[in-house]
Scaffold this motif. Sequence first.
Motif, PDB file in Angstrom:
ATOM      1  N   ILE A 161       0.840  -1.196   0.000  1.00 32.36           N
ATOM      2  CA  ILE A 161       0.000   0.000   0.000  1.00 32.36           C
ATOM      3  C   ILE A 161       0.876   1.247   0.000  1.00 32.36           C
ATOM      4  CG2 ILE A 161      -1.704   1.335   1.310  1.00 32.36           C
ATOM      5  CD1 ILE A 161      -2.848  -1.281   2.327  1.00 32.36           C
ATOM      6  N   ASP A 162       0.512   2.206  -0.828  1.00 35.00           N
ATOM      7  CA  ASP A 162       1.173   3.511  -0.841  1.00 35.00           C
ATOM      8  C   ASP A 162       0.472   4.432   0.152  1.00 35.00           C
ATOM      9  OD1 ASP A 162       2.862   2.656  -2.854  1.00 35.00           O
ATOM     10  OD2 ASP A 162       1.669   3.547  -4.466  1.00 35.00           O
TER      11      ASP A 162
ATOM     12  N   GLY B 255      -9.108   6.057   0.326  1.00 36.17           N
ATOM     13  CA  GLY B 255      -8.455   4.804  -0.008  1.00 36.17           C
ATOM     14  C   GLY B 255      -8.969   4.302  -1.340  1.00 36.17           C
ATOM     15  N   PHE B 256      -8.092   4.091  -2.302  1.00 33.13           N
ATOM     16  CA  PHE B 256      -8.492   3.580  -3.611  1.00 33.13           C
ATOM     17  C   PHE B 256      -7.309   2.831  -4.218  1.00 33.13           C
ATOM     18  CE2 PHE B 256      -6.745   7.779  -4.242  1.00 33.13           C
ATOM     19  CZ  PHE B 256      -5.933   7.646  -5.359  1.00 33.13           C
ATOM     20  N   TYR B 257      -7.627   1.832  -5.017  1.00 34.19           N
ATOM     21  CA  TYR B 257      -6.612   0.981  -5.639  1.00 34.19           C
ATOM     22  C   TYR B 257      -5.640   0.509  -4.562  1.00 34.19           C
ATOM     23  CZ  TYR B 257      -3.421  -0.805  -9.201  1.00 34.19           C
ATOM     24  OH  TYR B 257      -2.626  -1.614  -9.964  1.00 34.19           O
ATOM     25  N   ASP B 258      -4.371   0.911  -4.600  1.00 35.30           N
ATOM     26  CA  ASP B 258      -3.450   0.566  -3.513  1.00 35.30           C
ATOM     27  C   ASP B 258      -2.910   1.838  -2.848  1.00 35.30           C
ATOM     28  OD1 ASP B 258      -1.874   1.507  -5.554  1.00 35.30           O
ATOM     29  OD2 ASP B 258      -0.425  -0.138  -5.506  1.00 35.30           O
ATOM     30  N   LYS B 259      -3.740   2.890  -2.846  1.00 35.19           N
ATOM     31  CA  LYS B 259      -3.344   4.189  -2.338  1.00 35.19           C
ATOM     32  C   LYS B 259      -4.171   4.581  -1.112  1.00 35.19           C
ATOM     33  CE  LYS B 259      -0.742   4.901  -6.070  1.00 35.19           C
ATOM     34  NZ  LYS B 259      -0.638   3.493  -6.468  1.00 35.19           N
ATOM     35  N   VAL B 260      -3.478   5.035  -0.061  1.00 33.57           N
ATOM     36  CA  VAL B 260      -4.124   5.684   1.077  1.00 33.57           C
ATOM     37  C   VAL B 260      -3.603   7.110   1.107  1.00 33.57           C
ATOM     38  CG1 VAL B 260      -4.271   5.807   3.594  1.00 33.57           C
ATOM     39  CG2 VAL B 260      -4.478   3.596   2.435  1.00 33.57           C
ATOM     40  N   VAL B 261      -4.517   8.061   0.990  1.00 35.36           N
ATOM     41  CA  VAL B 261      -4.148   9.474   0.903  1.00 35.36           C
ATOM     42  C   VAL B 261      -4.705  10.206   2.117  1.00 35.36           C
ATOM     43  CG1 VAL B 261      -4.191  11.537  -0.544  1.00 35.36           C
ATOM     44  CG2 VAL B 261      -4.352   9.269  -1.608  1.00 35.36           C
ATOM     45  N   LEU B 262      -3.837  10.879   2.852  1.00 35.85           N
ATOM     46  CA  LEU B 262      -4.268  11.651   4.010  1.00 35.85           C
ATOM     47  C   LEU B 262      -4.600  13.078   3.615  1.00 35.85           C
ATOM     48  CD1 LEU B 262      -1.823  10.568   6.866  1.00 35.85           C
ATOM     49  CD2 LEU B 262      -4.180   9.850   6.502  1.00 35.85           C
TER      50      LEU B 262
ATOM     51  N   THR C  76      -6.223   2.574   8.874  1.00 37.02           N
ATOM     52  CA  THR C  76      -6.759   1.215   8.735  1.00 37.02           C
ATOM     53  C   THR C  76      -7.988   1.211   7.848  1.00 37.02           C
ATOM     54  OG1 THR C  76      -5.961   0.624  10.956  1.00 37.02           O
ATOM     55  CG2 THR C  76      -7.656  -0.783   9.982  1.00 37.02           C
ATOM     56  N   HIS C  77      -8.902   2.133   8.116  1.00 39.25           N
ATOM     57  CA  HIS C  77     -10.135   2.220   7.326  1.00 39.25           C
ATOM     58  C   HIS C  77      -9.813   2.342   5.838  1.00 39.25           C
ATOM     59  CE1 HIS C  77     -14.365   3.778   6.579  1.00 39.25           C
ATOM     60  NE2 HIS C  77     -13.725   4.149   5.471  1.00 39.25           N
ATOM     61  N   GLU C  78      -8.946   3.281   5.496  1.00 35.78           N
ATOM     62  CA  GLU C  78      -8.642   3.502   4.073  1.00 35.78           C
ATOM     63  C   GLU C  78      -7.866   2.329   3.476  1.00 35.78           C
ATOM     64  OE1 GLU C  78     -10.328   5.681   2.880  1.00 35.78           O
ATOM     65  OE2 GLU C  78     -10.718   7.040   4.546  1.00 35.78           O
TER      66      GLU C  78
ATOM     67  N   CYS D  68      -8.482  -0.446   0.119  1.00 34.20           N
ATOM     68  CA  CYS D  68      -7.511  -0.995  -0.837  1.00 34.20           C
ATOM     69  C   CYS D  68      -7.652  -2.515  -0.933  1.00 34.20           C
ATOM     70  CB  CYS D  68      -6.088  -0.633  -0.416  1.00 34.20           C
ATOM     71  SG  CYS D  68      -5.733   1.136  -0.425  1.00 34.20           S
ATOM     72  N   LEU D  69      -7.891  -3.167   0.210  1.00 37.17           N
ATOM     73  CA  LEU D  69      -8.088  -4.617   0.204  1.00 37.17           C
ATOM     74  C   LEU D  69      -9.371  -4.985  -0.537  1.00 37.17           C
ATOM     75  CD1 LEU D  69      -7.092  -5.616   3.862  1.00 37.17           C
ATOM     76  CD2 LEU D  69      -5.660  -5.535   1.814  1.00 37.17           C
ATOM     77  N   GLN D  70     -10.412  -4.171  -0.365  1.00 36.08           N
ATOM     78  CA  GLN D  70     -11.659  -4.424  -1.092  1.00 36.08           C
ATOM     79  C   GLN D  70     -11.419  -4.359  -2.595  1.00 36.08           C
ATOM     80  OE1 GLN D  70     -13.776  -1.222   0.878  1.00 36.08           O
ATOM     81  NE2 GLN D  70     -15.200  -2.645   1.846  1.00 36.08           N
ATOM     82  N   PHE D  71     -10.703  -3.339  -3.023  1.00 31.68           N
ATOM     83  CA  PHE D  71     -10.420  -3.192  -4.447  1.00 31.68           C
ATOM     84  C   PHE D  71      -9.569  -4.354  -4.946  1.00 31.68           C
ATOM     85  CE2 PHE D  71      -8.130  -1.824  -8.166  1.00 31.68           C
ATOM     86  CZ  PHE D  71      -9.064  -1.099  -8.878  1.00 31.68           C
ATOM     87  N   SER D  72      -8.605  -4.755  -4.146  1.00 33.67           N
ATOM     88  CA  SER D  72      -7.737  -5.861  -4.548  1.00 33.67           C
ATOM     89  C   SER D  72      -8.530  -7.153  -4.717  1.00 33.67           C
ATOM     90  CB  SER D  72      -6.633  -6.054  -3.507  1.00 33.67           C
ATOM     91  OG  SER D  72      -5.812  -7.157  -3.837  1.00 33.67           O
TER      92      SER D  72
END
Length: 256
Positions: A79-80, A104-111, A136-138, A142-146
């Motif tokens: 995860i990025d 959180g999208f794809y493999d990205k967590v953005v603050l 964790t939430h975001e 990413c896991l859902q998308f994966s």
Amino acid sequence: MKKQIRKWSLRITAVFIVIVLLLAGILLNPSTLYANKVIYKNYTIYYHTASINPTLLQQLDTVTGNLKKSELYKQDHHIDICLNDGSIYPLLVQSLQGAAFGWGFYDKVVLAGNAHYNNNFVELRGYKWNLTQLLTHEAVHCLQFSRWGLLKSNPVAGIPAWKWEGYPEYIARTGAEQQNLQTNITRLQSVLQTDNNGWINFADGTGTSISYYKNWLLIMYCMDVKKWTYESVLKDTSAVQVIEAEMMAWYQQHNQ
């Protein structure tokens, strides 16, 4: 005239496609808008003008421990983590997704917002969200998308919000005061009787929106009481009103 219109239509379509591809390329490659990055275990942390607070690394270890509770967890999932410390990347994501504490999208967590690492919260417009729980939430998104891919994930799939957002909250909310469903429902009922501005607070001074809180409790009921898996939750066709009525009947029975 028709040929001219067709020609311009093709040109506009081509320009639109190029813009979309460029935007997608930037979103999937944060390094184009960040000055620095560091790899820490299963995470690549992108930062811009400030050095990384070592506390963040400890928080990411906690995030990994939280994610291991999920049936979606994969040990090799990378995860990025994209920090909001001067890069325009979070602003770009915000322009597409709307204002939020994080995404959180794809493999990205953005603050987004202002991260206070030592005190473990992100502040946005006067509200505070627990930082470790937000990460964790975001990350669960990413896991859902994966697991399900673009077409079977939100927003494309149109999965009800209580299922899509409630599950990341269920995995993220690990505080001692957050583990008992009866206590959580009682807290919600108490807050709903006040001028709460759509917000509910926890003992650590952070909080969440009431809508997210309700989504979380519904998932908590399905998984802790009904003993469903998350995949079972997604496959179930019951209306949210039915699940909520079941939960409240259970609450009344166990709260006498």
